[in-house]
Scaffold this motif. Structure first.
Motif, PDB file in Angstrom:
ATOM      1  N   TRP A 203      52.275  24.667  49.669  1.00 34.92           N
ATOM      2  CA  TRP A 203      51.340  23.764  50.323  1.00 34.92           C
ATOM      3  C   TRP A 203      51.939  22.369  50.498  1.00 34.92           C
ATOM      4  O   TRP A 203      52.749  21.912  49.675  1.00 34.92           O
ATOM      5  CB  TRP A 203      50.054  23.639  49.496  1.00 34.92           C
ATOM      6  CG  TRP A 203      49.269  24.903  49.394  1.00 34.92           C
ATOM      7  CD1 TRP A 203      49.393  25.864  48.432  1.00 34.92           C
ATOM      8  CD2 TRP A 203      48.257  25.351  50.289  1.00 34.92           C
ATOM      9  NE1 TRP A 203      48.514  26.888  48.668  1.00 34.92           N
ATOM     10  CE2 TRP A 203      47.805  26.602  49.809  1.00 34.92           C
ATOM     11  CE3 TRP A 203      47.683  24.821  51.445  1.00 34.92           C
ATOM     12  CZ2 TRP A 203      46.804  27.327  50.443  1.00 34.92           C
ATOM     13  CZ3 TRP A 203      46.687  25.543  52.097  1.00 34.92           C
ATOM     14  CH2 TRP A 203      46.256  26.788  51.584  1.00 34.92           C
ATOM     15  N   HIS A 206      48.268  16.169  51.639  1.00 26.04           N
ATOM     16  CA  HIS A 206      48.203  14.941  52.434  1.00 26.04           C
ATOM     17  C   HIS A 206      48.422  13.732  51.523  1.00 26.04           C
ATOM     18  O   HIS A 206      47.821  13.635  50.457  1.00 26.04           O
ATOM     19  CB  HIS A 206      46.843  14.835  53.128  1.00 26.04           C
ATOM     20  CG  HIS A 206      46.806  13.836  54.229  1.00 26.04           C
ATOM     21  ND1 HIS A 206      46.836  12.478  54.009  1.00 26.04           N
ATOM     22  CD2 HIS A 206      46.743  13.999  55.585  1.00 26.04           C
ATOM     23  CE1 HIS A 206      46.799  11.838  55.164  1.00 26.04           C
ATOM     24  NE2 HIS A 206      46.732  12.736  56.140  1.00 26.04           N
ATOM     25  N   PRO A 207      49.297  12.795  51.930  1.00 27.38           N
ATOM     26  CA  PRO A 207      49.585  11.662  51.042  1.00 27.38           C
ATOM     27  C   PRO A 207      48.420  10.708  50.836  1.00 27.38           C
ATOM     28  O   PRO A 207      48.386   9.981  49.832  1.00 27.38           O
ATOM     29  CB  PRO A 207      50.752  10.952  51.741  1.00 27.38           C
ATOM     30  CG  PRO A 207      50.675  11.365  53.170  1.00 27.38           C
ATOM     31  CD  PRO A 207      50.112  12.755  53.148  1.00 27.38           C
ATOM     32  N   TRP A 208      47.432  10.697  51.753  1.00 28.26           N
ATOM     33  CA  TRP A 208      46.348   9.721  51.650  1.00 28.26           C
ATOM     34  C   TRP A 208      44.970  10.369  51.566  1.00 28.26           C
ATOM     35  O   TRP A 208      43.952   9.673  51.637  1.00 28.26           O
ATOM     36  CB  TRP A 208      46.385   8.771  52.849  1.00 28.26           C
ATOM     37  CG  TRP A 208      47.742   8.183  53.083  1.00 28.26           C
ATOM     38  CD1 TRP A 208      48.545   8.370  54.165  1.00 28.26           C
ATOM     39  CD2 TRP A 208      48.471   7.338  52.196  1.00 28.26           C
ATOM     40  NE1 TRP A 208      49.734   7.697  54.024  1.00 28.26           N
ATOM     41  CE2 TRP A 208      49.703   7.042  52.808  1.00 28.26           C
ATOM     42  CE3 TRP A 208      48.202   6.802  50.931  1.00 28.26           C
ATOM     43  CZ2 TRP A 208      50.670   6.240  52.216  1.00 28.26           C
ATOM     44  CZ3 TRP A 208      49.172   5.998  50.337  1.00 28.26           C
ATOM     45  CH2 TRP A 208      50.385   5.728  50.981  1.00 28.26           C
ATOM     46  N   ALA A 209      44.931  11.681  51.411  1.00 29.83           N
ATOM     47  CA  ALA A 209      43.640  12.365  51.293  1.00 29.83           C
ATOM     48  C   ALA A 209      43.834  13.633  50.487  1.00 29.83           C
ATOM     49  O   ALA A 209      44.910  14.240  50.497  1.00 29.83           O
ATOM     50  CB  ALA A 209      43.084  12.704  52.680  1.00 29.83           C
ATOM     51  N   ASP A 210      42.779  14.039  49.799  1.00 30.18           N
ATOM     52  CA  ASP A 210      42.870  15.232  48.963  1.00 30.18           C
ATOM     53  C   ASP A 210      42.619  16.486  49.793  1.00 30.18           C
ATOM     54  O   ASP A 210      41.656  17.236  49.565  1.00 30.18           O
ATOM     55  CB  ASP A 210      41.879  15.130  47.800  1.00 30.18           C
ATOM     56  CG  ASP A 210      42.303  14.074  46.789  1.00 30.18           C
ATOM     57  OD1 ASP A 210      43.507  13.752  46.732  1.00 30.18           O
ATOM     58  OD2 ASP A 210      41.424  13.568  46.061  1.00 30.18           O
ATOM     59  N   MET A 212      44.917  19.776  52.028  1.00 26.26           N
ATOM     60  CA  MET A 212      46.194  20.485  51.992  1.00 26.26           C
ATOM     61  C   MET A 212      46.416  21.239  53.299  1.00 26.26           C
ATOM     62  O   MET A 212      45.479  21.524  54.051  1.00 26.26           O
ATOM     63  CB  MET A 212      46.232  21.481  50.832  1.00 26.26           C
ATOM     64  CG  MET A 212      45.922  20.892  49.460  1.00 26.26           C
ATOM     65  SD  MET A 212      46.255  22.052  48.116  1.00 26.26           S
ATOM     66  CE  MET A 212      45.286  23.486  48.607  1.00 26.26           C
ATOM     67  N   MET A 213      47.696  21.600  53.520  1.00 22.70           N
ATOM     68  CA  MET A 213      48.084  22.392  54.669  1.00 22.70           C
ATOM     69  C   MET A 213      49.149  23.400  54.212  1.00 22.70           C
ATOM     70  O   MET A 213      50.074  23.014  53.490  1.00 22.70           O
ATOM     71  CB  MET A 213      48.669  21.504  55.779  1.00 22.70           C
ATOM     72  CG  MET A 213      49.111  22.255  57.034  1.00 22.70           C
ATOM     73  SD  MET A 213      50.009  21.176  58.180  1.00 22.70           S
ATOM     74  CE  MET A 213      48.756  19.911  58.465  1.00 22.70           C
ATOM     75  N   CYS A 319      53.963  22.674  45.834  1.00 22.26           N
ATOM     76  CA  CYS A 319      53.696  21.595  46.782  1.00 22.26           C
ATOM     77  C   CYS A 319      55.018  21.001  47.226  1.00 22.26           C
ATOM     78  O   CYS A 319      56.010  21.051  46.491  1.00 22.26           O
ATOM     79  CB  CYS A 319      52.793  20.525  46.173  1.00 22.26           C
ATOM     80  SG  CYS A 319      53.314  19.923  44.564  1.00 22.26           S
TER      81      CYS A 319
END
Length: 458
Positions: A203, A206-210, A212-213, A319
Motif C-alpha cells: 500500500w 497518503h502523506p497528508w491524510a489517513d 491508502m492506495m 507500505c
C-alpha cells in the motif's frame, strides 16, 4: 541463569512489542510484523494491525526488496568456494558481452563497480520485467557512473549482472538455483519469488491524510536478483542466524565472515556503516550489525544480526514509506542485547595441544613494542598488544609450522616460526616483521642490525 533458546523475559517482550507498536502507529503503516532470534532460534514475534482481517504473524509473507541481494551474494560466494571463479575476475571472463565486463565480481558484490544506481528506462520497480528482455536494457549504452573500484555507489543493475552470472554458470534460472542451493538446505520454506498465501498486499499511504492506495506488484524479470523475493520474519530470522554462523550445506563460517568484512568505503550520511560482500555493515549504538534493508513499492524490510550477541531481528511493513524499518530492526537487537546480555560460554581447557605450539605463547617484541601470542581453542593463534590499541589478528594453522592471518592488519599474511639448527626458536617472521623474545635481540636477524654497544644509560 539464561539458557540457550529459553523465552525472553516478560519485560523484554513488552519492550519489543512497544517498539514495534510505536513504529506502526507513528509510521502510519497498514501493518508491521517483526521477529527476534537468539542463538539460532526464533524467540519472539509480533504483528500490529491487520492483513486479511487478522494480525500478521511470523508466517505471513511480505516483499523484502533488496534483502534479495544478500541471497544472490550467497549464490555467488558458493561459486567462488566451488572454485568456479575468483572475486578478482572481471565479469567479462565468465559473462561476456554485457558492456560492463571490466568490473570485477568482487566489485559488483560490494557496489564498487562504478555502475549506475538504476536502469536507464522507466522506474524498474513499477515496470513489468517483460519490458526488459535483454541485459542491455537494464544497463543502457553507458552503464558506468564512476571508474570501477574507486568508490561505493549502490547499484541495482550490478546485482542483475550477478544473477545472470549465476544462471550462466549453473545452467538454470536464478530462482531455481536459489531454491536448490540455499532455500531448501536452510529450511526457508516460506521464501519465494512469487507471493504465496498468506501474504500482505502493498500500500501507499497518503502523506497528508489517513487514506491508502494499493501499489502494483510486478514481476521484476531480469532485475529479480536485485529485489524479487517474498519472505516471512520467521524465515528471515533463520537466514540472519545463518549469516552470522554459516552452514556447511550452503556456506561455511569463514566465507560468511569474509562477507561481513568491509569491502567498500564508509558511506556518507547519518548511518555509521559500510558495505561488505552483499551485506550492509552497521555500527548502531555500540553494536556491530550485519544484514540488509529492502524496499519496493508497497513494502519495507530490515534485517540485522549481531554475531557477538547472538541476536538477530527482522521487521517488515506493507507500505511504500513511513516507519523507519531499518532502525526498528536494529533497535530490536539492541533491546534484547541490553536487557538480556549474552551469557558467556564456560571456559574449558583445550583437550590436546602440540608442545611446539605451546612454547610459542607469551610475550614477543617488535622493536620495543610488546605483544602477546595466545593459543586459541580452535587450534589457531592470536597475536595482539598486551594492552591498549594496536595491530591484532587471528591466525589459522596451516599444519606446516606456519599460520595465515584471518583478520586485521595481518589478514592473508604468513606467520612463520624460524628455528635455529638446534631446534630452538630464533624468531617469528610475519610479513617481513621480525618478532623476538627480547627487545632487539642481538641473536636474531633484526633488520638494520643491533648497535654492538647494546642498551646504555645516559
Amino acid at each position: 541463569m539464561t539458557k540457550p533458546h529459553e523465552e525472553l523475559l516478560p519485560s523484554t517482550r513488552r519492550a519489543l512489542l512497544h517498539r514495534v507498536a510505536t513504529a506502526q502507529a507513528e509510521g502510519r503503516a497498514p501493518s508491521v510484523v517483526a521477529s527476534v532470534a537468539r542463538d539460532g532460534e526464533v524467540v519472539w514475534s509480533a504483528g500490529r494491525s491487520m492483513v486479511d482481517g487478522h494480525a500478521p504473524d511470523e508466517n505471513v509473507q511480505y516483499r523484502i526488496g533488496s534483502i534479495t541481494k544478500t541471497f544472490t551474494a550467497v549464490l555467488v560466494m558458493r561459486l567462488r568456494d566451488e572454485g568456479l571463479l575468483d572475486l578478482g575476475d572481471p565479469l567479462e571472463k565468465h559473462l561476456p558481452g554485457t558492456g560492463a565486463g571490466e568490473a570485477t565480481i568482487g566489485e559488483l558484490l560490494s557496489h564498487t563497480g562504478g555502475l549506475a544506481a538504476e536502469t536507464p528506462g522507466e522506474w524498474w520497480e513499477r515496470t513489468p520485467g517483460t519490458a526488459r528482455p535483454d541485459i542491455t536494457d537494464v544497463l543502457g549504452d553507458q552503464p558506468f557512473r564512476h571508474p570501477a573500484g574507486r568508490r561505493f555507489h549502490y547499484s541495482n543493475p550490478g546485482y542483475t549482472l550477478l544473477g545472470s552470472l549465476v544462471e550462466a554458470m549453473k545452467g538454470d534460472p536464478w530462482e531455481e538455483v536459489l531454491r536448490r542451493e540455499v532455500l531448501d538446505p536452510l529450511g526457508l520454506t516460506r521464501t519465494s519469488a512469487q507471493p504465496r498465501a498468506p501474504h500482505a498486499g502493498g500500500w501507499a499511504v497518503h502523506p497528508w491524510a489517513d487514506v491508502m492506495m494499493p501499489e502494483p506488484v510486478e514481476d521484476l524479470g531480469l532485475m529479480a536478483p536485485a529485489g524479487q523475493l517474498w519472505s516471512t520474519t520467521a524465515d528471515l530470522a533463520r537466514f540472519a542466524c545463518f549469516l552470522a554462523k554459516g552452514d556447511g550445506r550452503v556456506l561455511g563460517a569463514e566465507t560468511l565472515r569474509e562477507m561481513r568484512t568491509p569491502s567498500a568505503p564508509s558511506q556518507a550520511g547519518s548511518w555509521d556503516g559500510t558495505y561488505g560482500l552483499g551485506m550492509d555493515l552497521l555500527r548502531w549504538e555500540g553494536l556491530s550489525l550485519a544484514g540488509h534493508t529492502g524496499s519496493l513499492p508497497g513494502f519495507l524490510a530490515g534485517l540485522w544480526v549481531s554475531e557477538r550477541e547472538g541476536v538477530a531481528a527482522v521487521a517488515l511493513a506493507n507500505c511504500t514509506s513511513g516507519p523507519q524499518i531499518a532502525a526498528l530492526a536494529a533497535d530490536l537487537v539492541k533491546i534484547v542485547a541490553e536487557a538480556e546480555p549474552r551469557i558467556p560460554e564456560p571456559w574449558r581447557p583445550i583437550a590436546e595441544i602440540d608442545a611446539n605450539v605451546l612454547e610459542l605463547t607469551g610475550p614477543w617484541y617488535w622493536g620495543t613494542q610488546v605483544l602477546a601470542l595466545r593459543l586459541s581453542a580452535d587450534g589457531g593463534v592470536e597475536l595482539g598488544p598486551l594492552a591498549g590499541a594496536g595491530r591484532a589478528a587471528r591466525f589459522r594453522d596451516n599444519g606446516d609450522g606456519t599460520w595465515t592471518g584471518l583478520d586485521g592488519y595481518y589478514a592473508g599474511e604468513l606467520l612463520r616460526v624460524v628455528r635455529r639448527t638446534d631446534g630452538s626458536v630464533s624468531h617469528i617472521d610475519l610479513g617481513s616483521f621480525v618478532f623476538t623474545r627480547r627487545p632487539y635481540d642481538e641473536g636474531a636477524p633484526i633488520p638494520g642490525g643491533v648497535d654492538p654497544q647494546g642498551w646504555r644509560a645516559f
